[in-house]
Design an enzyme around this catalytic site. Structure first.
Site, short mmCIF file in Angstrom:
data_model
loop_
_atom_site.label_atom_id
_atom_site.label_comp_id
_atom_site.label_asym_id
_atom_site.label_seq_id
_atom_site.Cartn_x
_atom_site.Cartn_y
_atom_site.Cartn_z
N LEU A 113 0.71 -1.27 -0.02
CA LEU A 113 0.11 -0.15 -0.02
C LEU A 113 0.79 1.18 0.03
CD1 LEU A 113 -2.71 -1.34 2.45
CD2 LEU A 113 -3.01 -0.91 -0.11
N ARG A 114 2.11 1.19 -0.11
CA ARG A 114 3.09 2.40 0.03
C ARG A 114 2.83 3.17 -1.25
NH1 ARG A 114 7.91 -0.05 1.14
NH2 ARG A 114 7.67 -0.13 3.17
N GLY A 115 2.31 2.60 -2.55
CA GLY A 115 2.08 3.39 -3.69
C GLY A 115 0.62 4.36 -3.21
#
Length: 351
Positions: free
Chosen positions: A286-288
């Site tokens: 979920l970093r993006g």
């Protein structure tokens, strides 16, 4: 002659840099919101990567630090204070502060772990019972910018340490059962030439943004860049004077954006669209999603908006996602173009 010697070595003005808009935007957004997670700048040799990175520190407002503190401790924010300063405050000691330029720390390629993290004097600790800490580059970079040129040639172990500190905002040094911790919140900027090798995907993914720099092809633009550089090399002080107003204007915009950032909102529908793009592109984790949300807010704040608009997302999403796509050896499409194509299709924009 003596006047020139007394002055610090001049830095090429950020606003005088021609082209390379992607790199400049990524740097500005990271200094507005350091939680974006830094920027990796990959590109051809001689494209002004180092010049641009060093120039950004010059347009940042001075920061208030506690005098003679080794970690650039903040006067009131506990997260940005060393333990010794916290102790002084708790004991009611008088704290003196001063203003300094934002630290710009270069990390040399041959740096050791001790040089980066700092060292504990074990002998003194054991014989005299005193914790003596010799700060490293992470301490000097607290509340500033840490720049690693040729980051793709740096030992993976050191890159891991840098990324861990940048993400947590703390550096912990442990030796022989003795532990010292200090704040290390900085904007991590790495640059490199892809011909010399890529960073491992799991390390690359932890940089908030990834800017790709290409050599300028337009002859008239190339002439303009060469003239600008020659003018600066011949007489840097005249060049600095010429761009003084633009530099001040940019500094003022960054300060306003930093103040405005916390009040900028992003609609639920737009957040869903960002996650839809990440999902369609098969981005791991979920970093993006998180970085794109942060970067879009920082851009909206920089443009003095109350709310994030589609155009803000479109302007930052390639920077935030291009390095997170899975590498497919048979894929002919450039990763940045792929991000743009999916974004246009999900927002129903004509390319």
């Amino acid at each position: 002659m003596s006047i020139a010697k007394d002055k610090t070595r001049p830095v090429f003005p950020f606003t005088a840099i021609v082209g390379q808009e992607e790199m400049k935007l990524a740097l500005i957004l990271n200094v507005i919101d350091p939680k974006i997670g830094g920027v990796m700048i990959m590109g051809d040799r001689g494209t002004g990567k180092s010049t641009t990175i060093r120039a950004i520190a010059d347009v940042l407002p001075q920061i208030e630090v506690i005098k003679d503190d080794l970690f650039n401790s903040h006067i009131s924010n506990y997260d940005l204070m060393s333990d010794s300063v916290k102790k002084q405050i708790e004991e009611g000691e008088n704290i003196i502060s001063t203003f300094i330029n934002v630290p710009m720390v270069d990390l040399p390629l041959g740096a050791t772990e001790d040089r980066v993290c700092g060292t504990i004097d074990i002998e003194k600790a054991l014989t005299e019972g005193i914790k003596t800490f010799e700060p490293g580059l992470l301490a000097k970079a607290n509340r500033g910018i840490l720049y690693v040129d040729e980051v793709n040639l740096l030992d993976d172990h050191l890159v891991d340490i840098l990324l861990d500190s940048a993400a947590s905002g703390w550096n912990t040094v442990e030796r022989e059962g003795i532990s010292i911790r200090h704040p290390a919140r900085f904007v991590l900027v790495g640059s490199g030439n892809p011909e010399e090798g890529e960073l491992r995907p799991q390390l690359l993914d932890r940089f908030g943004m990834h800017a790709e720099i290409r050599t300028v092809k337009d002859p008239s633009l190339r002439v303009q860049i060469v003239e600008q550089r020659s003018k600066f090399d011949n007489n840097p002080y005249i060049c600095l004077q010429e761009f003084k107003d633009q530099q001040e204007e940019l500094k003022s915009s960054i300060v306003k954006a930093q103040e405005k950032l916390s009040s900028v909102t992003i609609d639920y529908d737009l957040r869903v669209k960002i996650s839809e793009i990440c999902s369609t592109l098969d981005v791991d984790g979920l970093r993006g999603d998180i970085v794109t949300n942060r970067a879009a807010k920082a851009l909206a704040a920089y443009q003095n908006k109350e709310q994030v608009e589609i155009s803000d997302i479109k302007d930052v999403i390639t920077l935030c996602l291009r390095h997170r796509l899975r590498k497919d050896p048979l894929e002919t499409m450039d990763s940045g173009f792929k991000v743009k194509k999916v974004t246009d299709s999900i927002f129903n924009l004509s390319s």
